[in-house]
Design an enzyme around this catalytic site. Structure first.
Site, PDB file in Angstrom:
ATOM      1  N   HIS A  99      43.592  28.399  38.765  1.00 20.01           N
ATOM      2  CA  HIS A  99      43.360  28.989  40.089  1.00 20.01           C
ATOM      3  C   HIS A  99      43.172  27.977  41.218  1.00 20.01           C
ATOM      4  O   HIS A  99      43.126  28.366  42.381  1.00 20.01           O
ATOM      5  CB  HIS A  99      42.159  29.944  40.039  1.00 20.01           C
ATOM      6  N   ASP A 122      38.827  38.647  40.350  1.00 23.73           N
ATOM      7  CA  ASP A 122      38.344  37.532  39.539  1.00 23.73           C
ATOM      8  C   ASP A 122      36.958  37.862  38.997  1.00 23.73           C
ATOM      9  O   ASP A 122      36.193  38.598  39.643  1.00 23.73           O
ATOM     10  CB  ASP A 122      38.249  36.285  40.441  1.00 23.73           C
ATOM     11  N   HIS A 124      35.020  35.388  38.735  1.00 21.23           N
ATOM     12  CA  HIS A 124      34.369  34.267  39.417  1.00 21.23           C
ATOM     13  C   HIS A 124      34.687  34.255  40.905  1.00 21.23           C
ATOM     14  O   HIS A 124      35.728  34.747  41.324  1.00 21.23           O
ATOM     15  CB  HIS A 124      34.843  32.949  38.798  1.00 21.23           C
ATOM     16  N   ASP A 126      35.029  31.387  42.727  1.00 13.79           N
ATOM     17  CA  ASP A 126      35.933  30.257  43.026  1.00 13.79           C
ATOM     18  C   ASP A 126      35.669  29.675  44.408  1.00 13.79           C
ATOM     19  O   ASP A 126      36.606  29.284  45.107  1.00 13.79           O
ATOM     20  CB  ASP A 126      37.400  30.688  42.896  1.00 13.79           C
ATOM     21  N   HIS A 139      39.370  24.461  39.881  1.00 19.31           N
ATOM     22  CA  HIS A 139      39.743  25.888  39.863  1.00 19.31           C
ATOM     23  C   HIS A 139      38.556  26.764  40.226  1.00 19.31           C
ATOM     24  O   HIS A 139      38.704  27.954  40.461  1.00 19.31           O
ATOM     25  CB  HIS A 139      40.365  26.303  38.522  1.00 19.31           C
ATOM     26  N   ASP A 227      43.254  36.565  39.281  1.00 15.71           N
ATOM     27  CA  ASP A 227      42.865  35.764  38.123  1.00 15.71           C
ATOM     28  C   ASP A 227      42.740  36.748  36.972  1.00 15.71           C
ATOM     29  O   ASP A 227      41.939  37.675  37.046  1.00 15.71           O
ATOM     30  CB  ASP A 227      41.525  35.087  38.423  1.00 15.71           C
ATOM     31  N   ASP A 229      41.277  36.671  34.378  1.00 18.07           N
ATOM     32  CA  ASP A 229      39.940  36.817  33.808  1.00 18.07           C
ATOM     33  C   ASP A 229      39.087  37.832  34.572  1.00 18.07           C
ATOM     34  O   ASP A 229      37.942  38.091  34.203  1.00 18.07           O
ATOM     35  CB  ASP A 229      39.220  35.472  33.619  1.00 18.07           C
ATOM     36  N   GLU A 272      45.685  31.757  35.562  1.00 24.81           N
ATOM     37  CA  GLU A 272      44.794  31.542  34.426  1.00 24.81           C
ATOM     38  C   GLU A 272      45.214  32.183  33.105  1.00 24.81           C
ATOM     39  O   GLU A 272      44.395  32.327  32.211  1.00 24.81           O
ATOM     40  CB  GLU A 272      43.344  31.934  34.792  1.00 24.81           C
TER      41      GLU A 272
HETATM   42  N1  LIG Z   1      32.082  28.789  38.577  1.00 21.78           N
HETATM   43  C1  LIG Z   1      32.580  28.027  37.431  1.00 21.78           C
HETATM   44  C2  LIG Z   1      33.776  28.725  36.789  1.00 21.78           C
HETATM   45  C3  LIG Z   1      35.021  28.722  37.639  1.00 21.78           C
HETATM   46  C4  LIG Z   1      36.164  29.578  37.032  1.00 21.78           C
HETATM   47  C5  LIG Z   1      37.437  29.377  37.787  1.00 21.78           C
HETATM   48  C6  LIG Z   1      38.447  30.519  37.652  1.00 21.78           C
HETATM   49  O1  LIG Z   1      38.681  30.918  36.366  1.00 21.78           O
HETATM   50  O2  LIG Z   1      38.039  31.653  38.345  1.00 21.78           O
HETATM   51  C7  LIG Z   1      32.937  26.614  37.892  1.00 21.78           C
HETATM   52  O3  LIG Z   1      32.837  26.336  39.088  1.00 21.78           O
HETATM   53  O4  LIG Z   1      33.303  25.794  37.044  1.00 21.78           O
HETATM   54 MN   LIG Z   2      39.787  32.258  39.480  1.00 21.43          MN
HETATM   55 MN   LIG Z   3      38.049  33.415  36.951  1.00 15.29          MN
END
Ligand SMILES: N[C@@H](CCCCC(O)O)C(=O)O
Ligand SMILES: [Mn+2]
Ligand SMILES: [Mn+2]
Ligand SMILES: [Mn+2]
Length: 305
Positions: A99, A122, A124, A126, A139, A227, A229, A272
């Site tokens: 992402h 999503d 998340h 992001d 990402h 995304d 996920d 993703e």
């Molecule tokens: N918030 C987490 C996870 C991020 C996930 C990124 C995407 O899959 O939405 C991070 O900053 O590593």
């Molecule tokens: Mn994402």
């Molecule tokens: Mn995500």
């Protein structure tokens, strides 16, 4: 009506190998022909297929940020290609890849459609900044850069000027938001429909409220950044950061069907999908690839009746 498909074999925004094979697997599943069967004129732009030549010799972390120069170079290139297609009035479909690529897709579409709004599906947010990120994985940061939040004015990203305002962004599906991100969402007043709201109001109402917030007169182009996920892991298991309690297969598709009905979709990202994370289970792999393709079909006009 033309859709330009950009497969971007890129995994630099996170640490799990395999997500770079997302584009290939969706193509092999027959996505291009499926869109032709929906009467789309499909052009495949292979320029972004393999951007490994953009990886610099050395790319030391900047603070916690990992592979910053590689991610920046890929997104800069992608933004230029996306801009070209968007300015021709084509629907730009970007298949990732992780992402972090959204810095490229939205960097490009906002140049062609400065008044666009973003629907971000999503688990998340992001929206981590270089100062709030814990993982250092880019990402988890694209929206911070696109909004020009504190600490994102790095020389390595000088090509990307802030191109989004908080009132033009709305989330659907959030359920794994970091503390720093929660603060940012509150401070900026960014509208977010988490899975709690999806359960409370139902997806139909959520999508209407999301559109009412970012597109009240239904006159702004819509960039859908999806995304996979955001979907429940039982629906899309082959992805890098799965989180329980996600969108059902139908909820995930309703979003796409409703956005198609607006006639305002200017771009879609499908991000993703990581075939390597199907845990050796061919069903998990095909399930995830199949849902990626069907989300695209729904956003591009496939209906149930
Ligand atoms: N918030 C987490 C996870 C991020 C996930 C990124 C995407 O899959 O939405 C991070 O900053 O590593
Ligand atoms: Mn994402
Ligand atoms: Mn995500
Ligand atoms: Mn539900």
């Amino acid at each position: 009506k033309t859709v330009s498909i950009l497969g971007v074999a890129f995994s630099g925004g996170q640490a799990k190998g395999g997500v770079e094979n997302g584009p290939q697997t969706l193509a092999e599943f027959g996505l291009h022909q499926q869109l032709r069967d929906l009467d789309w004129n499909v052009t495949v732009d292979a320029r972004c297929q393999d951007l490994t030549h953009l990886q610099p010799e050395s790319d030391p972390d900047i603070g916690k940020l990992k592979k910053p120069r590689y991610v920046s170079a890929v997104c800069e290139y992608l933004a230029n290609v996306v801009e070209e297609h968007a300015k021709r009035g084509e629907l730009v479909l970007t298949i990732g890849g992780d992402h972090s690529l959204a810095m490229g897709t939205l960097g490009g579409t906002t140049r062609a459609h400065p008044d666009l709004c973003v629907i971000w599906v999503d688990a998340h947010a992001d929206i981590n900044t270089p100062l709030t990120t814990d993982s250092g994985n880019l990402h988890g940061c694209p929206l911070a850069f696109l909004l020009g939040l504190e600490g994102t004015d790095l020389p390595e990203f000088s090509w990307l000027s802030p191109c989004l305002t908080p009132d033009r962004l709305v989330y659907i599906g959030l359920r794994d938001v970091d503390q720093g991100e929660k603060r940012i969402l509150k401070q900026l007043g960014i509208k977010a429909f988490s899975m709690t709201e999806v359960d409370r109001y139902g997806i139909g109402q959520v999508v209407e409220m999301a559109l009412d917030h970012v597109n009240p007169n239904r006159d702004r182009p819509i960039h859908l950044s999806y995304d996979v996920d955001g979907l429940d892991p039982s629906v899309a298991p082959a992805t890098g950061t799965p989180v329980r309690g996600g969108l059902t297969f139908r909820e995930g598709h309703y979003i796409c069907e409703r956005l198609h009905e607006t006639g305002l979709l200017c771009a879609m990202d499908v991000m993703e999908v990581n075939p390597a994370l199907a845990h050796g289970d061919i069903h998990q792999l095909t399930q995830t690839v199949a849902v990626g393709c069907s989300l695209v079909r729904s956003a591009l006009g496939e209906t149930l009746l």
